[in-house]
Design an enzyme around this catalytic site. Structure first.
Site, PDB file in Angstrom:
ATOM      1  N   CYS A   1       0.842  -1.199   0.000  1.00  0.00           N
ATOM      2  CA  CYS A   1       0.000   0.000   0.000  1.00  0.00           C
ATOM      3  C   CYS A   1       0.881   1.254   0.000  1.00  0.00           C
ATOM      4  CB  CYS A   1      -0.895   0.005   1.225  1.00  0.00           C
ATOM      5  SG  CYS A   1      -2.159  -1.270   1.203  1.00  0.00           S
TER       6      CYS A   1
ATOM      7  N   CYS B   1       1.676  -8.364   8.274  1.00  0.00           N
ATOM      8  CA  CYS B   1       0.356  -7.792   8.010  1.00  0.00           C
ATOM      9  C   CYS B   1      -0.796  -8.701   8.389  1.00  0.00           C
ATOM     10  CB  CYS B   1       0.230  -7.423   6.537  1.00  0.00           C
ATOM     11  SG  CYS B   1       0.264  -8.848   5.444  1.00  0.00           S
TER      12      CYS B   1
END
Ligand code: SF4
Length: 248
Positions: free
Chosen positions: A210, A238
């Site tokens: 991201c 993550c």
């Protein structure tokens, strides 16, 4: 016309053979495309029979039956969206995208703020859980096997990986046809075949996730050091475990 070295041709042959075996054995197979360099290779091996690809890889099984999907977290770099467009144009096919559940995302942003992932590790993991982990689980649900682009030389954990293994975390088989490829192999394949790749790789981004959570690294630095750099290094995952093989 592209020309691969003999060694790389052997790698390609072996990887295609692994994909064919997986499709024959498991039938319902998907490929989790992270849009990194290894993904460009695997996409070419799977979709390479398209005329636009100018490939020379006739395949016994119809590899294009392997559905290629990716996750759009909604926070990707513009260069990543450009890459998606170029990949789809090259092969004349569309990737399938999974998106965060709208109500979960609205709830999370409402409670934490649009950039609330910077406020602490719990908040950041919460954002990853909504934007990445839930769509990823949904994408694998009901499948018999999934394909990943992990390579042995990427980490000590991946060095021990098997080409086909039961993935207890997600409840299906995991197939890793690029295990023996080196980083040099991957880039040689990309350059010889003039495959598309993310323009950010030429600007110091070894891996790209991201936009607000990935930055360029210095040459020689740990490739993961450009992720969530404001956190202590041991917290930088993550929720998709590093062994999973899909990383954004
Ligand atoms: Fe959210 Fe950043 Fe995780 Fe992307 S990488 S899902 S923006 S916390």
């Amino acid at each position: 016309m592209f020309e691969l070295s003999k060694a790389l041709q052997a790698r390609v042959k072996d990887s295609v053979s692994q994909l064919e075996s997986a499709l024959t054995e498991f039938k319902n197979v998907c490929y989790a495309n992270s849009l990194g360099p290894e993904s460009m290779v695997l996409t070419d091996l799977i979709w390479g029979s398209a005329p636009q690809a100018q490939t020379a890889l006739p395949s016994a099984a119809n590899l294009s039956e392997i559905e290629i999907f990716s996750i759009d977290t909604g926070r990707l770099y513009p260069e990543t969206y450009d890459l998606i467009e170029r990949v789809q144009q090259r092969y004349g096919r569309a990737l399938r995208f999974y998106y965060p559940q709208a109500t979960d995302l609205e709830g999370w942003v409402g409670a934490n703020g649009i950039n609330g992932f910077r406020d602490g590790i719990d908040q950041r993991r919460g954002c990853c859980a909504v934007r990445k982990v839930e769509p990823f689980r949904r994408a694998l649900s009901g499948r018999a096997a999934w394909v990943t682009g992990i390579r042995r030389s990427q980490s000590a954990g991946r060095a021990m990986a098997a080409p086909v293994a039961w993935d207890g975390e997600y409840g299906l088989h995991k197939v890793s046809p690029l295990l023996e490829w080196t980083e040099k192999d991957v880039w040689e394949y990309i350059r010889r075949k003039r495959l598309p790749y993310n323009a950010l790789h030429d600007r110091g981004f070894p891996s790209i996730g991201c936009a607000p959570c990935t930055r360029a690294v210095q040459q020689g630095d740990d490739p993961r050091s450009g992720r969530w750099w404001w956190e202590r290094s041991e917290s930088r995952e993550c929720g998709l475990h590093p062994q999973v093989g899909f990383s954004k």
